[in-house]
Design an enzyme around this catalytic site. Structure first.
Site, PDB file in Angstrom:
ATOM      1  N   LYS A   1       1.046  -1.021   0.168  1.00 38.99           N
ATOM      2  CA  LYS A   1       0.147  -0.249  -0.271  1.00 38.99           C
ATOM      3  C   LYS A   1       0.582   1.063   0.150  1.00 38.99           C
ATOM      4  CE  LYS A   1      -3.236   2.486   0.526  1.00 38.99           C
ATOM      5  NZ  LYS A   1      -4.685   2.775   0.817  1.00 38.99           N
TER       6      LYS A   1
ATOM      7  N   LYS B   1      -0.552  11.968   5.325  1.00 40.81           N
ATOM      8  CA  LYS B   1      -0.339  10.854   5.906  1.00 40.81           C
ATOM      9  C   LYS B   1       0.195   9.789   5.778  1.00 40.81           C
ATOM     10  CE  LYS B   1      -2.944   7.441   7.285  1.00 40.81           C
ATOM     11  NZ  LYS B   1      -3.806   6.874   7.596  1.00 40.81           N
TER      12      LYS B   1
END
Lengths: 307, 307, 307, 307
Positions: free
Chosen positions: A180, A248
C-alpha cells in the site's frame, strides 16, 4: 481448520469502522450473505446498517465476541491500536483461532506489533489495506494487498473477494502495508508529474485538454492522467481521495523507507507539496489539487506580460 | 490546394534522418505507396532503403528538390537547424507551397523560428514529434503530437496516419513540441515514482514482483509500471528509450518551463538523476535505469545488518 | 523568589544524561562551583563525575529530590518523557518552585506537553537545546536557544552562561526547540550546498581546495565551508555531529513544519540523503558525509572517460 | 615580458562593459593611475567616465587597439562572444602578447573556446569572474576567482588587486568560472535553507528575528543569515543580487554539472524556485526573495485557523 474457507451462511463477521470506506464494505459483505455485526464510534452509520440487517455492537469487544472474523477499517494507527488492544478492544474478546483482518492503512511496523500480540493469544491476523477509493468500496472493486500467512489468506479469500476486484497475497505479515505504501508513492509521483505537465502546457499557451487527449493511450497515459488530469483541467477537486490522507500515507511510506534504508527523493518532495495544500486550506480536496501548488508557483498572465 | 490531401501515388516525400526511428518510418511510408527520396548523414541506411525501393539523395536539398513534403527526423535542434537552414539545406530547395514536417524532438522556440523563416519563402511547417519508441516506429503505432495550421494538418493526415496510431493536432506551431515535453515530464516522473516504490518494497523484504502484480490495474497501474517495472525487476535496461535522450528532452522541457514561468520541481530533480546515470556509464541504458539511482542511494544488505 | 538568580554556592543542580554532551556540561557546572548530583543510565560516566566531586543519584527522582534545578540532556523525546514523567522520574521528586531545564533536542509539541504537566504541580520548565557539538560543550561555548518565561530565564541565566557562549531567550515554551529546528535546517541545507559545489569543482578538473580557499570570506563563506568543507576535502568524517542525529533532528523539523503549515522542500530532500548515509553504513559519520552521497551519484573517472 | 607586471603609469587598459559592476570597476582602475579606454553599448556610462578622465572608444576593437590589457564585464556568454569575436570585436585589434581578462560570469566551456581562438593569434586570456555585488565593485572588495596560466595571473595581479580584496588563481583556463559556479551553488542553497528556517519560525509563532539573532555566530551563522536573513525579515528585496541573474548563473552551474557528471539535486530544485520568482514578477528582486516562494507555499493565518 485452516483448510476450511470462511463462507456466507456459516461465518460470522464483526466489522469495526463504518466510515466512507467501511460502510459500503460492510454492506457488500451483508449482500453476499455474511452474518455481520457492526460497531462504530458514532452511532448513525450503525443505525443505517442495522436497518439494512446488520447486528449492532456497543464496543469492538462486543463486535468480536460473536465473530469468527473481525474486520477493522480505521483512519490511523492510533485508532487501530485502541480498537484492537484497548479497553473493550477486539483482542479482549476474539476467540482463539479467530482472525483479525486490518484493512486500514497503517505502518508495517505497527502491524507486526499487533500481529505478535494477537498471536500470543492464538488469534491470527492479516493486514489487507486497499486502494480504489469510496467508489471502489461501493462497487466491491477495490485492490486489496494482503500480508500474512497463506492458509489464513486462503481461508479469508471468500470474504475479501466480496470486497475487491483484485486480491493479492503480497507476502508475510506487514507486506500488505508495504504494498500500500508503494501504491501511494506511485500515485503521488504520477499525480505530481501530470500536474507539472498540464500546467506547463497551459502556461505555454497550449490547450492542456488537447495534450491530455493526445497522451492518453501512449506511454504517458494512465488512469491518473485520465481521472486526475480531468479534475485538474476542471479545477474541481471534490470527489476522490483527500489530500490530508495522502499526506498521512506518505508519512508512513517515508518512515518505512527510513527503516528500509531507501531514500525516496521525489516522494519526500511531493509530500511537502501535499503539506502545503493542507496548510492553505485544501486538506480535504482531492489529491489532484497538487496542480494548485504548481499553479501557485507559476506566473499569472499579468506577471508574465510584465516580464 | 490546402483542401487536397497528400496521397500515395501522387505525393513525393523527401525523408531526412534515417536513425532507429527514421528508417522504419520511411519504410512504412514506402509500404503505403508513397514515392520516397531519402537522405542520411551516414550512407548505410540510405543503401538499405534504396534496396527497398527508395530514391537516394546526396543532400537535404536534393531530397527536398523533388518533393512535395519533406519529413525530418533528427537527434537535436542543431541538426534540424543545419538540415533545414544550412548549406544544401531543405529550405534552399523545397518549392513554394511545399510542407516541412519536423518529427524530431526539439524546443518549441526553435520550431517557431524555423517556421517563420520558411513561411517567408512560402513553405509551410508542422512540428510533429512522436512517442512510442523504436517499436512504435516499426509498428506504425506512434503517438504523434502536431503543431501548426489546421489545413496543413489535414493535408498531412494521410501521411502521418501511416506512421502513428494516434495523431492529434494540439495547437499552433510549436504546440506539438510542448505536448511532447509534457509527455516526457509525465513519463520521467512516473518512472521515478515506480523506481522508488519497487526499491522500497525490495528493501523492506517484500517481493517487488508481487507488489507490481497487485498494483497493475489499480490507480497506481500504468504502462510504465508494467513495462518499466518489469525492466527494473529484471535489472535489464537494454531495449527502449535511452537515458541520455530523456535527459536531453527534459532539458527542453525545463527550458520551455522557464519560458512559460512554470517551475517543474520534481522534473528538475529527476533530470539530475538521469544525469547521474549518464555520468556513471548508463547513458545508453533504458530510462527505467532510474531504479539504479535509487538503489545506489539505498543500503546494501550488509550495511543494513550493521546498522 | 523569581527575582533571585540561581548561583554557585547556593543552588543545587540535578543533572540527568551524561553522554558526550552531558558529561562535559556537568563538569563545567561543577567547575563553576555548583553543587551537582548526577544520574545516567550507564554507570561509568557517573563514576567519572563522582571522582571529580559530583554526588551520584540512582534515579532521575533521586537526582531531583535534592535539587533546585534539574537539567536533562538526552537523545530523544522518548527518553525525556521517561526520565521526566516515568517511574522514578524527575516529576515525582522535584519540589514545587523547582525548575526543569531540558537541553535535549526534541519537538516543541512534546516540550509543551511536558511543561503543562509540570506546571500543574508547580514546577517550571525551560527548553534550552544547544548547538556547537561536543567541542562546544567542553569549551562552554555552546549556542543555547531558550524557550519559556522571562523570569525563569533570568533566574537560570547564571547556570546557562556557564555552559554556552551565547544564550538567547527566543520566546515562550517550545520556542527554543523551534530555534534549534531552524538551526538544523540551515546547517543541513548549507552542508548539502557545499557538498554539491565542491564535488562539482573536483569533477570539473578543478582543485576544490582552491575553490574553498577562494570562497572563504566571501558571500559563500561560512563556518560550514571552513570546517565541513575541510572534512569533505579530506574525506574524513570522524569528529563532529553524527549523521543519524541530524537525520533525527530534521525529522523533528519536518514534523514542526507540517504542524506550522510550512513546506520545507530542500530540507525534506536533504533528509533523504542523510537517510541514505545511514542506510549505507555512515550513520555515525559526521554530517559532512553528505558529500559522499553527491559523490556516489557522480561519475567515476572511468565512467567519465567512457562517455 | 611575462615576468613584468602590469603597472599604473605604464599599462593601458581597455574596458568594455560599463554596467552596475563594470563602471565602478573601471573607476577603481582609473583611481589607481591606470590609463583606461572605455566602451559600452549605451553611451551614458562612457560619458560619465570620460568626464572622470577615461578615453572613449567607439567599439570593442577601438578599446583594444590602444591597450595592453582588455577587461570585459558583460551580462552573458552571447555578449562576451560578440564583443570578443564579433565584428569590430576585441580579437580584431588586440595586439600579439596582449591579455584579455573576462570578468563576466559565463560557462567554462565558452571560456575555453574563446581562449583557444585568442591563443591562435598570440593573445592570452584569463577568466576572472567575481562575487561581492555592486557594493563590492564600488569598494574594490570583490572576490575574484581566476582561471589561466600562472605567469599571466602574476602579470595581471596589480590590476586585479585594485578591484578585489581577495584574488585567487584557481587553476587553468575556465577554472575561475567553475569556482564562480560553485559560489553560486553555495549561495543559492544557503539562502533557500535560511528562507525555510525563518519561515518555519514565523509560522510556528516564534519571532524569526530572535531566531536569527540566536543563530548568528553559531554553526548556522553566515553572512547570508546576517544580510539575506535581514532582508527576509524586512520583506525588502531591493538592493543586492537580482533573482534573474542568479537563475542564469545556476543554469550555467547545472550545465557544467551535467558536463562533469555531477547531479546537483538541491541546486536544481532551488533554480526552479528562482524561476518561480521570475515568473511572478520578482525577477529584479534580490535573491533573498526565495523566502517569498516558501511563504507562498505556506498557510496564511486564516487558512491555518480553518485547519
Amino acid at each position: 481448520m485452516s483448510a476450511v474457507e470462511y463462507s456466507p451462511g456459516e461465518t460470522r463477521i464483526g466489522f469495526v469502522g463504518l466510515g466512507i470506506m467501511g460502510e459500503p464494505m460492510a454492506r457488500n459483505l451483508m449482500a453476499a450473505g455474511f452474518d455481520v455485526t457492526v460497531h462504530n464510534r458514532s452511532r448513525e452509520a450503525v443505525d443505517r446498517l442495522v436497518t439494512a440487517g446488520a447486528k449492532p455492537a456497543g464496543s469492538p469487544a462486543a463486535a468480536a465476541a460473536a465473530a469468527d472474523v473481525v474486520i477493522v477499517m480505521l483512519p490511523d494507527a492510533a485508532d487501530v491500536r485502541a480498537v484492537v488492544l484497548g479497553e473493550n478492544g477486539v483482542a479482549t474478546a476474539l476467540r482463539e483461532g479467530g482472525l483479525l483482518i486490518d484493512m486500514s492503512t497503517i505502518s508495517a511496523g505497527v502491524t507486526r506489533e499487533l500481529a505478535e500480540t494477537l498471536e500470543r493469544q492464538g488469534v491470527r491476523m492479516l493486514d489487507a489495506p486497499v486502494s480504489g477509493g469510496q467508489q471502489g468500496a461501493v462497487d466491491a472493486a477495490l485492490t486489496i494487498m494482503v500480508g500474512g500467512r497463506e492458509p489464513d489468506f486462503e481461508r479469508a479469500r471468500p470474504i475479501l473477494s466480496m470486497l475487491g476486484a483484485k486480491v493479492t497475497l503480497i507476502g508475510e505479515c506487514g507486506a500488505g502495508q508495504v504494498a500500500k505504501a508503494c501504491n501511494q508513492v506511485i500515485v503521488a509521483g504520477t499525480i505530481q508529474a501530470v500536474a507539472e505537465a498540464l500546467t506547463l502546457a497551459r502556461h505555454s499557451g497550449v490547450d492542456p485538454e488537447h495534450v491530455r487527449d493526445a497522451l492518453l493511450g501512449g506511454l504517458a497515459g494512465s488512469k491518473i492522467l485520465e481521472v486526475h488530469g480531468r479534475r485538474m483541467l476542471d479545477d474541481t477537486f471534490e470527489p476522490g481521495f483527500k489530500t490530508r490522507l495522502h499526506h498521512k500515507d506518505l508519512g508512513i511510506a517515508l518512515e518505512a523507507a527510513t527503516e528500509a534504508g531507501v531514500p525516496l527523493s521525489t516522494t519526500a518532495l511531493v509530500r511537502q507539496f501535499l503539506g502545503s495544500l493542507i496548510a492553505t486550506g485544501d486538506g480535504d480536496a482531492d489529491h489532484a489539487a497538487l496542480a494548485r501548488v504548481v499553479e501557485r508557483l507559476s506566473g499569472s498572465d499579468e506577471a508574465r506580460e510584465s516580464r
